[in-house]
Design a protein around this motif. Structure first.
Motif, short mmCIF file in Angstrom:
data_model
loop_
_atom_site.label_atom_id
_atom_site.label_comp_id
_atom_site.label_asym_id
_atom_site.label_seq_id
_atom_site.Cartn_x
_atom_site.Cartn_y
_atom_site.Cartn_z
N ASP A 88 38.63 36.03 32.55
CA ASP A 88 37.31 35.40 32.56
C ASP A 88 36.86 35.17 34.00
OD1 ASP A 88 37.14 35.10 29.71
OD2 ASP A 88 38.61 33.49 29.89
N HIS A 89 35.67 35.68 34.32
CA HIS A 89 35.15 35.52 35.68
C HIS A 89 33.67 35.17 35.64
CE1 HIS A 89 36.13 36.00 39.96
NE2 HIS A 89 34.86 36.34 40.11
N LEU B 267 41.05 44.03 40.58
CA LEU B 267 39.97 45.01 40.53
C LEU B 267 39.56 45.33 39.10
CD1 LEU B 267 41.07 47.45 43.40
CD2 LEU B 267 39.38 45.62 43.50
N ASP B 268 40.54 45.44 38.20
CA ASP B 268 40.22 45.75 36.80
C ASP B 268 39.43 44.61 36.17
OD1 ASP B 268 41.55 48.13 37.09
OD2 ASP B 268 43.39 47.46 36.09
N ASN C 166 40.96 35.50 40.75
CA ASN C 166 40.97 36.97 40.88
C ASN C 166 40.81 37.45 42.32
OD1 ASN C 166 41.28 37.55 38.05
ND2 ASN C 166 39.13 37.00 37.76
N HIS C 167 40.98 36.55 43.28
CA HIS C 167 40.88 36.87 44.70
C HIS C 167 42.04 36.22 45.46
CE1 HIS C 167 36.74 37.58 43.36
NE2 HIS C 167 36.50 38.22 44.49
N GLY C 168 42.42 36.83 46.58
CA GLY C 168 43.39 36.22 47.48
C GLY C 168 44.69 35.87 46.78
N ASP C 169 45.16 34.65 47.03
CA ASP C 169 46.42 34.19 46.45
C ASP C 169 46.21 33.28 45.24
OD1 ASP C 169 48.11 35.52 48.30
OD2 ASP C 169 47.67 33.99 49.80
N SER C 170 45.01 33.27 44.68
CA SER C 170 44.75 32.50 43.47
C SER C 170 45.11 33.31 42.22
CB SER C 170 43.29 32.05 43.41
OG SER C 170 43.06 30.98 44.31
N PHE C 171 45.11 32.63 41.10
CA PHE C 171 45.51 33.24 39.83
C PHE C 171 44.52 34.30 39.37
CE2 PHE C 171 42.90 29.52 38.89
CZ PHE C 171 42.02 29.99 37.95
N ILE D 263 34.67 48.72 44.20
CA ILE D 263 35.93 48.74 43.44
C ILE D 263 36.46 50.17 43.40
CG2 ILE D 263 36.91 48.52 41.11
CD1 ILE D 263 35.28 45.99 40.74
N LYS D 264 35.57 51.12 43.16
CA LYS D 264 35.98 52.54 43.16
C LYS D 264 36.53 52.94 44.52
CE LYS D 264 32.75 53.98 39.54
NZ LYS D 264 31.47 54.68 39.24
N ALA D 265 35.89 52.45 45.58
CA ALA D 265 36.34 52.77 46.94
C ALA D 265 37.75 52.24 47.20
CB ALA D 265 35.36 52.21 47.96
#
Length: 253
Positions: free
Chosen positions: A58-59, A172-173, A49-54, A123-125
């Motif tokens: 689930d986090h 972000l979601d 969920n970051h950068g160029d990863s999938f 996230i809102k920002a």
């Protein structure tokens, strides 16, 4: 597998895995990673969920620890591991569940405890930025400055901006949905008997004296040190001093 940036070549020393924190990426650690690669290969992944990863729904920390185990195994493991904030929690869970993959562990400004402060405001920002009006990074920084006054954070967040595609390289979601897991720490029946350094910002309140009993339950060989004049982003505020602390710990007999 996670997208990884590697610096240096495999050598006599174990590789060093650097695990970034929430809203970060492996790229954020580029300068420190390159400098530390004079003695060992340094691997800096983008977490899910970051950068160029999938991206994933689930986090949780067991999921992230599993991702890191894959990276270490793919690079011939075991490895020394540095983790900051969310990355520090993921690194701790890795050490507790797959201790054979971790030689030494450095946990930067986080403890294996749940935290009450949310990170949703960031996230809102980022959602508030009108990406259609962004042509260069400074345009996004100008918009972010209205809601995030800290210049360090403005720069940090915009490193995860894909200017060409006009999108955030952050799910972000998904991160908003999983924020309760990110702020917590899983209940693990494990112990890591290897050397561990808890390196904290001298002006940060993330690692408190009352956390030490819990820390030593999981990490009986834990040592504690502070980097004076730094907050939670200690590696960004004093990168040379942070690098020196990492080198000193990894070189200990």
């Amino acid at each position: 597998m996670l997208n990884v940036l590697t610096h240096g070549a495999p050598g006599a020393n174990p590789p060093l895995l650097i695990v970034h924190g929430l809203y970060g990426s492996g790229r954020n650690w580029g300068v420190i990673a390159k400098r530390l690669s004079d003695e060992r290969q340094v691997i800096a992944p983008d977490m899910r969920n970051h950068g160029d990863s999938f991206w994933s729904d689930d986090h949780g920390y067991p999921d992230m620890a599993g991702d890191l185990a894959e990276v270490i195994e793919a690079h011939g493991g075991p490895a020394d591991v540095v983790g900051h904030s969310m990355g520090g929690k993921a690194a701790m869970v890795l050490a507790l569940t797959r201790p054979e993959l971790v030689n030494r562990l450095i946990v930067a400004d986080i403890a294996p405890v749940p935290y009450g402060h949310s990170q949703i405001q960031f996230i809102k920002a980022m959602r508030s930025v009108d990406l259609s009006a962004v042509e260069k990074r400074s345009d996004a920084i100008e918009q972010l400055a209205k809601v995030v006054p800290d210049k360090t954070l403005q720069s940090f967040f915009t490193q995860s901006l894909d200017l060409k595609e006009k999108r955030w390289k952050l799910n972000l979601d998904g991160l908003a949905q999983e924020m309760p897991k990110i702020l917590s720490f899983p209940d693990i029946d494990g112990r890591f008997d290897g050397p561990v350094l808890f390196l904290s910002g001298g002006e940060s309140d993330y690692v408190l004296p009352e956390h030490r009993d819990r820390i030593r339950t999981y990490f009986p060989k834990a040592r504690f040190a502070k980097l004076p004049g730094t907050g939670h982003w200690l590696h960004a505020e004093k990168p040379r001093e942070f690098e020196a602390s990492v080198r000193a710990f990894l070189s200990m007999a």
